[in-house]
Design a protein around this motif. Structure first.
Motif, PDB file in Angstrom:
ATOM      1  N   GLU A   1       7.264 -10.777  -8.607  1.00 59.56           N
ATOM      2  CA  GLU A   1       8.707 -10.590  -8.183  1.00 59.56           C
ATOM      3  C   GLU A   1       9.559 -10.214  -9.072  1.00 59.56           C
ATOM      4  N   THR A   2       9.009  -9.646 -10.328  1.00 58.36           N
ATOM      5  CA  THR A   2       9.904  -9.249 -11.555  1.00 58.36           C
ATOM      6  C   THR A   2      10.443  -7.797 -11.022  1.00 58.36           C
ATOM      7  N   PRO A   3      11.618  -7.463 -11.136  1.00 56.14           N
ATOM      8  CA  PRO A   3      12.126  -5.996 -10.782  1.00 56.14           C
ATOM      9  C   PRO A   3      11.906  -5.010 -11.810  1.00 56.14           C
ATOM     10  N   PHE A   4      11.584  -3.931 -11.741  1.00 59.71           N
ATOM     11  CA  PHE A   4      11.615  -2.934 -12.637  1.00 59.71           C
ATOM     12  C   PHE A   4      12.063  -1.444 -11.455  1.00 59.71           C
ATOM     13  N   LEU A   5      12.132  -0.386 -12.469  1.00 63.17           N
ATOM     14  CA  LEU A   5      12.730   0.710 -11.866  1.00 63.17           C
ATOM     15  C   LEU A   5      11.792   1.868 -12.007  1.00 63.17           C
ATOM     16  N   LEU A   6      11.545   2.984 -11.241  1.00 60.24           N
ATOM     17  CA  LEU A   6      10.707   3.918 -11.296  1.00 60.24           C
ATOM     18  C   LEU A   6      11.496   5.385 -11.259  1.00 60.24           C
ATOM     19  N   LEU A   7      11.644   6.085 -12.011  1.00 61.71           N
ATOM     20  CA  LEU A   7      12.154   7.378 -11.985  1.00 61.71           C
ATOM     21  C   LEU A   7      10.943   8.472 -11.815  1.00 61.71           C
ATOM     22  N   ASN A   8      11.060   9.155 -10.643  1.00 62.45           N
ATOM     23  CA  ASN A   8      10.010  10.200 -10.441  1.00 62.45           C
ATOM     24  C   ASN A   8      10.574  11.114  -9.512  1.00 62.45           C
ATOM     25  N   GLY A   9       9.570  12.396  -9.918  1.00 60.28           N
ATOM     26  CA  GLY A   9       9.978  13.558  -8.877  1.00 60.28           C
ATOM     27  C   GLY A   9       9.575  14.913  -9.841  1.00 60.28           C
ATOM     28  N   LEU A  10      10.080  16.131  -9.460  1.00 55.13           N
ATOM     29  CA  LEU A  10       9.638  17.210 -10.313  1.00 55.13           C
ATOM     30  C   LEU A  10      10.496  17.342 -11.640  1.00 55.13           C
ATOM     31  N   GLU A  11       9.828  17.970 -12.515  1.00 52.21           N
ATOM     32  CA  GLU A  11      10.438  17.975 -13.824  1.00 52.21           C
ATOM     33  C   GLU A  11      11.387  19.259 -13.413  1.00 52.21           C
ATOM     34  N   PRO A  12      12.623  19.036 -14.188  1.00 52.82           N
ATOM     35  CA  PRO A  12      13.763  20.008 -13.816  1.00 52.82           C
ATOM     36  C   PRO A  12      13.005  21.221 -14.529  1.00 52.82           C
ATOM     37  N   ASP A  13      13.596  22.326 -14.033  1.00 52.64           N
ATOM     38  CA  ASP A  13      13.271  23.687 -14.526  1.00 52.64           C
ATOM     39  C   ASP A  13      14.424  24.246 -15.540  1.00 52.64           C
ATOM     40  N   ARG A  14      15.686  23.543 -15.349  1.00 53.07           N
ATOM     41  CA  ARG A  14      16.845  23.897 -16.269  1.00 53.07           C
ATOM     42  C   ARG A  14      17.676  22.678 -16.662  1.00 53.07           C
ATOM     43  N   ASP A  15      18.599  22.959 -17.460  1.00 53.42           N
ATOM     44  CA  ASP A  15      19.513  22.121 -17.909  1.00 53.42           C
ATOM     45  C   ASP A  15      18.984  20.846 -18.481  1.00 53.42           C
ATOM     46  N   TRP A  16      17.959  20.740 -19.166  1.00 54.09           N
ATOM     47  CA  TRP A  16      17.207  19.640 -19.686  1.00 54.09           C
ATOM     48  C   TRP A  16      18.147  18.679 -20.735  1.00 54.09           C
ATOM     49  N   GLU A  17      18.797  19.245 -21.426  1.00 52.88           N
ATOM     50  CA  GLU A  17      19.719  18.288 -22.177  1.00 52.88           C
ATOM     51  C   GLU A  17      20.751  17.667 -21.353  1.00 52.88           C
ATOM     52  N   ALA A  18      21.151  18.632 -20.264  1.00 52.99           N
ATOM     53  CA  ALA A  18      22.161  17.874 -19.643  1.00 52.99           C
ATOM     54  C   ALA A  18      21.570  16.686 -18.516  1.00 52.99           C
ATOM     55  N   PHE A  19      20.178  16.954 -18.276  1.00 53.18           N
ATOM     56  CA  PHE A  19      19.578  15.900 -17.395  1.00 53.18           C
ATOM     57  C   PHE A  19      19.079  14.911 -18.214  1.00 53.18           C
ATOM     58  N   THR A  20      18.557  14.889 -19.456  1.00 58.55           N
ATOM     59  CA  THR A  20      18.345  13.836 -20.543  1.00 58.55           C
ATOM     60  C   THR A  20      19.864  13.027 -20.718  1.00 58.55           C
TER      61      THR A  20
END
Length: 307
Positions: free
Chosen positions: A97-116
Motif C-alpha cells: 500500500e505504498t503509493p508511487f507514480l508512473l509516467l508513461n506514454g509515447l516519447e514526444p517527437d518535438r519540444d523535448w526541452e519544454a517537455f523535460t
C-alpha cells in the motif's frame, strides 16, 4: 518565445492529496527497448495494480501524428473509435500500500526541452523524491544465463553494486535520458536501468527481461511490486524459446557460442563482462548496434515487440 512548462500538462481536478517523498517511475515508448522489457513492465504494473490518473500531457503539442498515426476502427459505414496517443501520470500503490507514480506514454517527437522542464516542474509539484526509468538494450549474451543490467544515475550512491559497461559511449539521445540529465543538473535524484537482452530476442516480447527490471526497480526504490503474471509469462516464453532453439542446429550453435563467451568472461567474477576490456564490445560497436535497432524499429525490421 519559450513555452511555460505548466502549459504542457494538466493535473486532474479529482486527483487525491499525495504524500511527500514519492517515487516516480517513467517509461516513454519510442527509444530502444529490446525485448519490449520496459513496455512489458509498464503494462504489467498498470494491469496488476489499481491506478488513478493524476496528470495528463498535451500530446497535440508533442506528438507528430503523421509519423505515428493512431489506429482507428472503421465499422461498416462509420468510424467507431480512435486509439488516441497519451502521456499520463498515474498514482499506484504497491503490495504494501505504498503509493508511487508512473509516467508513461509515447516519447514526444518535438519540444523535448519544454517537455523535460514540464516533467521536472510536475515532479516537484507532486513531491517526487526519486525518478526511475527502465528499458532493454540488445547485447551479445545468451538467454540461458542470468541477464545483466546497466545502472546509471545522477548520484553514484543510487547505483551501488552495478558495474559500468563501458567508460564512454555515444548513442542516440532520448527524452527519457534527457529527463535524467536535466534532473542531475538540477541536483535532483534520478536513476535508470537498462537490462541486457539477447540480441536474437531483441524484437520479441521477453518477459524475463521485464522481471529483471522489476527487481532493479524494487532495489532502488524499496517498493514491493507484484511479479506473478510476469513470471508466468516468462515461463511460457522461455519454454517456447527452448523449443525453437532445439529445432534449429544453427541457432543452437549460436547460443552455445554465446554461452562459452559468457562463461569465459565471468569465470570467478560476479558481474557480466567484468574486467575483460579486451573482449568487450567497443563504444562504437555498441552505438552502432543501438542505431541499427532504432532503424529497424522505425522502418520495419524483422518483427516487432508484439510478434
Amino acid at each position: 518565445m519559450a513555452r511555460d512548462p505548466g502549459d504542457l500538462y494538466e493535473v486532474s481536478p479529482d486527483a487525491p492529496e499525495l504524500a511527500s517523498d514519492l517515487v516516480m517511475l517513467y517509461y516513454l515508448d519510442g527509444f530502444v527497448d529490446a525485448g519490449a522489457a520496459g513496455r512489458l513492465l509498464t503494462s504489467h504494473l498498470l494491469s496488476s495494480l489499481d491506478h488513478t490518473e493524476i496528470a495528463r500531457f498535451d500530446v497535440d503539442s508533442l506528438i507528430d501524428y503523421r509519423s505515428r498515426r493512431p489506429a482507428m476502427i472503421f465499422t461498416k459505414d462509420h468510424w467507431e473509435s480512435v486509439e488516441a496517443p497519451e502521456i499520463t501520470v498515474h498514482l499506484l500503490r504497491d503490495t504494501d500500500e505504498t503509493p508511487f507514480l508512473l509516467l508513461n506514454g509515447l516519447e514526444p517527437d518535438r519540444d523535448w526541452e519544454a517537455f523535460t522542464k514540464a516533467v521536472l516542474a510536475l515532479s516537484a509539484r507532486l513531491n517526487v523524491r526519486l525518478m526511475v526509468s527502465f528499458h532493454g538494450i540488445p547485447m551479445g549474451v545468451p538467454h540461458t544465463r542470468p541477464l545483466g543490467i546497466t545502472g546509471h544515475a545522477t548520484q553514484p550512491e543510487l547505483i551501488d553494486g552495478y558495474q559500468p559497461l563501458v567508460d564512454r559511449l555515444q548513442v542516440p539521445g532520448s527524452a527519457s535520458a534527457l529527463i535524467e540529465f536535466r534532473m542531475g543538473e538540477a541536483g535532483k535524484a534520478a536513476v535508470g536501468f537498462a537490462v541486457h537482452v539477447p540480441h536474437y530476442l531483441a524484437h520479441a516480447s521477453y518477459p524475463a527481461a521485464a522481471i529483471t527490471l522489476l527487481a532493479a526497480v524494487e532495489r532502488a526504490t524499496g517498493l514491493n511490486l507484484p511479479a506473478e503474471a510476469l513470471s508466468e509469462a516468462a515461463q511460457l516464453t522461455d519454454a517456447e524459446i527452448a523449443r525453437q532453439v532445439e529445432g534449429s542446429d544453427e541457432v543452437t550453435e549460436v547460443v552455445r557460442s554465446l554461452e562459452e563467451q559468457y562463461d569465459a568472461l565471468n569465470a570467478n567474477r560476479p558481474g557480466l563482462l567484468a574486467d575483460q576490456a579486451e573482449n568487450m564490445p567497443t563504444a562504437d560497436e555498441l552505438g552502432a548496434q543501438f542505431e541499427r535497432f532504432l532503424a529497424e524499429q522505425q522502418f520495419g525490421g524483422e518483427g516487432t515487440p508484439e510478434s
